[in-house]
Design a protein around this motif. Sequence first.
Motif, PDB file in Angstrom:
ATOM      1  N   GLN A   1       0.379  -5.336   0.518  1.00 35.39           N
ATOM      2  CA  GLN A   1      -0.427  -5.201  -0.696  1.00 35.39           C
ATOM      3  C   GLN A   1      -1.933  -5.430  -0.439  1.00 35.39           C
ATOM      4  O   GLN A   1      -2.356  -6.282   0.509  1.00 35.39           O
ATOM      5  CB  GLN A   1      -0.113  -6.420  -1.800  1.00 35.39           C
ATOM      6  N   ALA A   2      -2.687  -4.322  -1.138  1.00 36.82           N
ATOM      7  CA  ALA A   2      -4.252  -4.702  -0.810  1.00 36.82           C
ATOM      8  C   ALA A   2      -4.828  -5.660  -1.847  1.00 36.82           C
ATOM      9  O   ALA A   2      -4.475  -5.726  -3.139  1.00 36.82           O
ATOM     10  CB  ALA A   2      -5.010  -3.354  -1.270  1.00 36.82           C
TER      11      ALA A   2
ATOM     12  N   ASP B   1      -6.956  -8.251  -4.178  1.00 39.47           N
ATOM     13  CA  ASP B   1      -7.975  -8.028  -5.027  1.00 39.47           C
ATOM     14  C   ASP B   1      -9.381  -8.822  -4.490  1.00 39.47           C
ATOM     15  O   ASP B   1      -9.422  -9.295  -3.327  1.00 39.47           O
ATOM     16  CB  ASP B   1      -7.893  -8.557  -6.661  1.00 39.47           C
TER      17      ASP B   1
ATOM     18  N   LYS C   1      -8.398  -8.265   3.868  1.00 36.50           N
ATOM     19  CA  LYS C   1      -8.652  -7.020   3.005  1.00 36.50           C
ATOM     20  C   LYS C   1      -9.125  -5.772   3.959  1.00 36.50           C
ATOM     21  O   LYS C   1      -8.675  -4.717   3.681  1.00 36.50           O
ATOM     22  CB  LYS C   1      -9.837  -7.295   2.321  1.00 36.50           C
TER      23      LYS C   1
ATOM     24  N   ARG D   1      -5.917  -3.855   5.527  1.00 33.27           N
ATOM     25  CA  ARG D   1      -4.972  -3.228   4.355  1.00 33.27           C
ATOM     26  C   ARG D   1      -6.109  -1.894   4.034  1.00 33.27           C
ATOM     27  O   ARG D   1      -5.343  -1.179   3.712  1.00 33.27           O
ATOM     28  CB  ARG D   1      -4.761  -4.259   3.105  1.00 33.27           C
ATOM     29  N   SER D   2      -7.383  -2.309   3.808  1.00 35.07           N
ATOM     30  CA  SER D   2      -8.016  -0.892   3.361  1.00 35.07           C
ATOM     31  C   SER D   2      -8.237  -0.123   4.687  1.00 35.07           C
ATOM     32  O   SER D   2      -7.992   1.244   4.301  1.00 35.07           O
ATOM     33  CB  SER D   2      -9.552  -1.332   3.119  1.00 35.07           C
TER      34      SER D   2
ATOM     35  N   VAL E   1      -2.768   5.445  -3.307  1.00 37.02           N
ATOM     36  CA  VAL E   1      -2.879   3.700  -3.273  1.00 37.02           C
ATOM     37  C   VAL E   1      -2.795   3.340  -4.600  1.00 37.02           C
ATOM     38  O   VAL E   1      -3.743   4.071  -5.577  1.00 37.02           O
ATOM     39  CB  VAL E   1      -4.146   3.634  -2.502  1.00 37.02           C
TER      40      VAL E   1
ATOM     41  N   GLN F   1      -0.914  -1.268  -4.131  1.00 31.64           N
ATOM     42  CA  GLN F   1      -2.135  -2.288  -4.340  1.00 31.64           C
ATOM     43  C   GLN F   1      -1.762  -3.258  -5.574  1.00 31.64           C
ATOM     44  O   GLN F   1      -1.214  -2.488  -6.585  1.00 31.64           O
ATOM     45  CB  GLN F   1      -3.307  -1.243  -4.761  1.00 31.64           C
TER      46      GLN F   1
END
Length: 262
Positions: A45-46, A48, A162, A165-166, A221, A229
């Motif tokens: 999971q990306a 927030d 982050k 994952r990005s 995504v 995400q």
Amino acid sequence: MNTRASHPELISERTRLPERRAALSLKLAAIVGIGSAALVGCASQAPDLVPPPSTTTSESSGSTPEASATPEQELTVEALEIPATLSPEAAVTILVEERLSTWAMVGASEATLDAYLQSSSVHGFFDTLSEANAPQIADALFIPGWKDDESLARYVDWSTEKNARSVEAWVLTSGSGLPQDIEPYERSINLDSVTVVGEQDGTTRVTVEATEHDNADRNSVGPGERIEQSTTLDGNRIIGDISLQQIDGAWKIAAIAWSARE
């Protein structure tokens, strides 16, 4: 205000990606069977933008030669520091739009794609890459001793996750061969306003309003997509409360927190 994530350094890289499309498609197919199954779980999971208060410091995974052989390891503190000669407004603008925003995509490069395709194992590849780059970035942007500050250390851990994952999403959408992957995944932060609240005891407090952007509508995504995400990111409006100090000729973050804005 830009409506799309903007990273000029990635555009030139992207023009050289088609020749690797077949290799990446084969690698992804070997991992999850891309012809019949989604890649949910291949990319975590990306997160927030606002890190949850309960986030704890993550443990570093072991280094691998494949993940270490990328130009991003040449990042230096000197190159990333923000000169104290700048005004607080100018310093925060650079901090948000050119440092924190770009941090999420550090490693999204042809070299990383090549290293990923050549790696013998994909387990922990992106975490190792992001964890190798994080110390230089954090030392450049945060006050000395940030590792001993629970809030700052948690923020660095969250930013490192982050980033992993990005970049993972960028690689997995850079040549999958799937029709929904029109563009490789990118994300950014655009600054909307800066307000200097005041200065006390050598610390300058600044509040900012900003907007997050990504191009998840141009690739696979997002919520329920093959690269999961947690929420829709593009257009998220946020507020940052940032405290800065001048140390050894550079602006450094002494405290930072983000929250959603209406």
